[in-house]
Design an enzyme around this catalytic site. Structure first.
Site, PDB file in Angstrom:
ATOM      1  N   ASP A  67       0.906  -1.311  -0.098  1.00  0.00           N
ATOM      2  CA  ASP A  67      -0.175  -0.008   0.090  1.00  0.00           C
ATOM      3  C   ASP A  67       0.956   1.282  -0.068  1.00  0.00           C
ATOM      4  O   ASP A  67       1.830   1.333   0.760  1.00  0.00           O
ATOM      5  CB  ASP A  67      -1.044   0.013   1.137  1.00  0.00           C
ATOM      6  CG  ASP A  67      -2.267   0.988   0.978  1.00  0.00           C
ATOM      7  OD1 ASP A  67      -2.715   0.664   0.129  1.00  0.00           O
ATOM      8  OD2 ASP A  67      -2.205   1.724   1.821  1.00  0.00           O
ATOM      9  N   GLU A 109       0.988   0.367  -5.144  1.00  0.00           N
ATOM     10  CA  GLU A 109       0.531   1.882  -5.275  1.00  0.00           C
ATOM     11  C   GLU A 109       1.910   2.529  -5.596  1.00  0.00           C
ATOM     12  O   GLU A 109       2.529   2.979  -4.600  1.00  0.00           O
ATOM     13  CB  GLU A 109      -0.524   2.225  -4.295  1.00  0.00           C
ATOM     14  CG  GLU A 109      -1.708   1.423  -4.149  1.00  0.00           C
ATOM     15  CD  GLU A 109      -2.575   1.728  -3.168  1.00  0.00           C
ATOM     16  OE1 GLU A 109      -3.789   1.988  -3.007  1.00  0.00           O
ATOM     17  OE2 GLU A 109      -2.068   2.375  -2.117  1.00  0.00           O
TER      18      GLU A 109
END
Length: 667
Positions: A58, A95
């Site tokens: 993330d 990400e």
């Protein structure tokens, strides 16, 4: 907890000493040695002890490229023998967004989009995602902005954000360019004919002021259309498609949008439940919304759409828009709608599995084989055609000669003419021909005209089998004696192509060249004979039998080593071993020897008197040359006083074709 271990060390601090929270939690300072080590050791533990076979990071852009490479190296060191896991097979992705206190490499070289070239580490791509949806999840003004998969220009929702018809169609043309680029791996160097009529590399296409293409290889991109953040794919269609769009058409557009990710050359990512028309009742940020808005009915019996207005924190500003939509019973899928969506989505997965050409695996093969017929300023709005042609370059799929993918996002059926494919035999791939959708089965291919017709709101994948592919018609070979391209061996050249022994050179315009008068090199001859033998199974040796032929740098290494293993070639003895001399042209006497040995060196008593003026008894390859003549494979040249063989002349490609065809006709 980490701050109790070493205060002020494990968390990233601002200039004023406060803990940075740009990730919505306390940011870990993995640029510090022990924090970075904690990250590496944790991943290795999960992989080795718990057999986790992939890791998603993330906000990976808040870590450094060096951090991620350290993880990659540690995983690569894990082996089945020592650790019970092949760490090199574990995929890393995350990400790669660029923001916060680390933005623009402020503290280190970030693990962001475009900065992971050559690492095999993937980043989520917002390029195709936003082009399919329309707008952006970080742009609150684009709620009703349509995209390729939500009716932009072809099925207007009436919102002024989409502009006039002309403006919407112009925007759609650019969004379609971004989808094409995404389907081909979002590669920075891939060249496409853009909607403005120019040929542009991927990094020359615009994405909100940034280069659209940013990857060196397809595994550096994860293609998706929805994930845990922001609205679900189905909820986006509620906001962006015209409100009166039928549920049947919503299901079809959900499938088509999902197909842009599923059929891309990159790793494909699906949000949990997207195949079930998952809804979070328009919630754009549900991480703290509890089970009520995040629940999924895995039985497919009940849609969660219309569960109430989503929590105020990230949604209150749009409650007035959401309320009437959530109360509209026509927008709530039934169990039958969900079942149809799931079946169509699973058909897409079967397509991806059964068509390996959708997973070429390298930028080099994508650049060589993937094209988009019908693109450019004259492209049909809402239609994308993608061709993956295995007749171009080396054969990578033993079963398929090509795959033709058509995305028709428009509300009307489309017929696309691809003149360069006329004469080729495409048909729906079995997963669709035998799948759940009756509509896609009405897709048709007109081989004579090179035309494909695809129903409205449909993605169709057609394939051509290797056995169905016509032999390439060579633009530089003619059977007409009056033509300047006439070749006396034109029929043999056509036979060679039909047998798949030679494809020639792709001219880039749908035609091929054979170059009949070019000499044949020894490595190419090895390839011709290997294919003539039916491309038998052969495991090439790790150690080459020839000093000048290597497993990594010789194009036809497998074919050359097969030729040597069959006793067809011996090469030349030199100091330290043998040479094959792969790029030397093959002479006509050596060709005779190759053909004789290919025929298993049959018993043959050479004549005392030579049939050729220039081949005397006792010369090297005399037996082989006279055998070749006795079988009718060679005739030589009529000259004053007899016939010449010209043994030391290089054999040309047209003569090679004739030799092989005549040998074939012997049975």
């Amino acid at each position: 907890m980490l701050d109790r271990v070493v205060p002020g060390y494990y968390h990233r601090l601002s200039d004023t000493g406060t803990v940075e929270t740009s990730t919505c939690c306390q940011n870990v300072a993995t640029e510090n040695a022990m924090a970075g080590k904690l990250m590496v050791d944790s991943v290795v533990t999960w992989a080795a002890d718990y057999k986790v076979d992939g890791f998603r990071f993330d906000l990976m852009g808040h870590h450094s490229r060096e951090n991620m490479l350290d993880i990659r190296a540690a995983l690569d060191a894990l082996t089945l023998a020592e650790d019970g896991v092949d760490g090199s097979s574990i995929y890393l992705y995350g990400e790669g967004w660029n923001f916060g206190e680390v933005a623009d490499n402020a503290l280190f070289d970030q693990a962001t989009q475009g900065q992971l070239g050559g690492t095999g580490i993937g980043t989520f791509s917002d390029r195709l995602r936003d082009a399919v949806h329309g707008g952006s999840p970080v742009d609150s003004s684009s709620t009703f902005r349509q995209g390729f998969g939500t009716g932009l220009g072809t099925d207007p929702n009436g919102d002024p954000v989409n502009g006039s018809t002309e403006e919407a169609l112009a925007a759609l043309a650019h969004e379609a360019d971004l989808v094409r680029l995404g389907l081909a791996g979002n590669l920075r160097d891939l060249e496409l004919l853009a909607s403005d009529g120019t040929v542009r590399a991927g990094d020359e296409l615009d994405y909100r002021g940034s280069p659209a293409g940013y990857a060196d290889q397809p595994d550096e991109v994860v293609t998706y259309v929805d994930a845990h953040d922001n609205e679900t794919l189905y909820d986006l269609s509620v906001l962006k498609l015209p409100v009166d769009t039928s549920m049947e058409d919503r299901v079809r557009m959900n499938t088509l949008s999902l197909a842009t990710a599923t059929l891309a050359q990159t790793p494909s990512f699906w949000h949990a439940g997207t195949e079930l028309l998952r809804s979070k009742s328009l919630d754009r940020n549900s991480y703290n919304s509890g089970d009520w808005f995040n629940r999924i009915d895995w039985t497919g019996q009940e849609s969660t759409f219309g569960s109430g207005l989503p929590p105020a924190a990230d949604n209150e500003g749009k409650w007035s828009v959401m309320a009437p939509l959530l109360a509209n019973g026509d927008l709530k899928p039934t169990a039958a709608d969900i079942a149809q969506a799931e079946a169509a989505a699973l058909d897409l997965l079967r397509v991806r599995t059964e068509v390996p050409l959708l997973r070429l695996g390298s930028a080099e093969l994508i650049t060589e084989k993937v094209s988009f017929p019908g693109s450019g300023p004259d492209a049909t709005p809402g239609v994308i055609v993608m061709l993956i042609d295995d007749l171009v370059g080396a054969d990578v799929d033993p079963d398929l000669a090509g795959a033709l993918v058509v995305f028709n996002a428009s509300p009307e059926a489309t017929t696309q003419e691809i003149a360069a494919l006329a004469g080729r035999e495409f048909a729906l791939t079995p997963a669709l021909a035998e799948g759940s959708d009756d509509v896609v089965r009405s897709t048709s291919w007109d081989a004579a005209a090179g035309e494909v017709t695809v129903p409205a709101r449909t993605v169709a994948v057609l394939v051509e089998g290797q056995d169905d592919a016509p032999a390439p018609a060579f633009a530089d070979v003619s059977e007409d004696p009056e033509s300047p391209l006439y070749s006396e061996h034109a029929a043999a050249i056509g036979w060679l192509a039909a047998e798949g022994i030679s494809k020639g050179w792709d001219n880039g315009d749908g035609t091929f060249s054979f170059r009949p008068l070019s000499p044949v090199t020894r490595d190419a001859m090895a390839a011709f004979l290997y294919r003539y033998a039916g491309s038998p199974e052969w495991e090439a040796p790790e150690v080459s039998p020839f000093l000048d032929v290597t497993p990594t740098s010789t194009e036809f290494y497998a074919e050359i080593t097969w030729l040597e293993a069959q006793g067809i070639t011996e090469g030349w003895e030199v100091d330290g071993g043998r040479e094959f001399r792969p790029l030397a042209t093959i002479t006509r006497d050596a060709m005779a020897a190759f053909m004789y040995r290919y025929a298993d060196s049959p018993a043959w008593e050479a004549p005392a008197e030579s049939p050729f003026l220039d081949v005397a008894p006792g010369r090297v390859f005399y037996d082989e040359i006279t055998w070749l003549e006795s079988q009718g494979i060679t005739e030589g040249w009529e000259v004053d006083g007899g016939v010449e063989y010209r043994p030391l002349a290089s054999i040309t490609r047209d003569a090679m074709a004739a030799f092989l065809q005549r040998h074939h006709e012997l049975g």
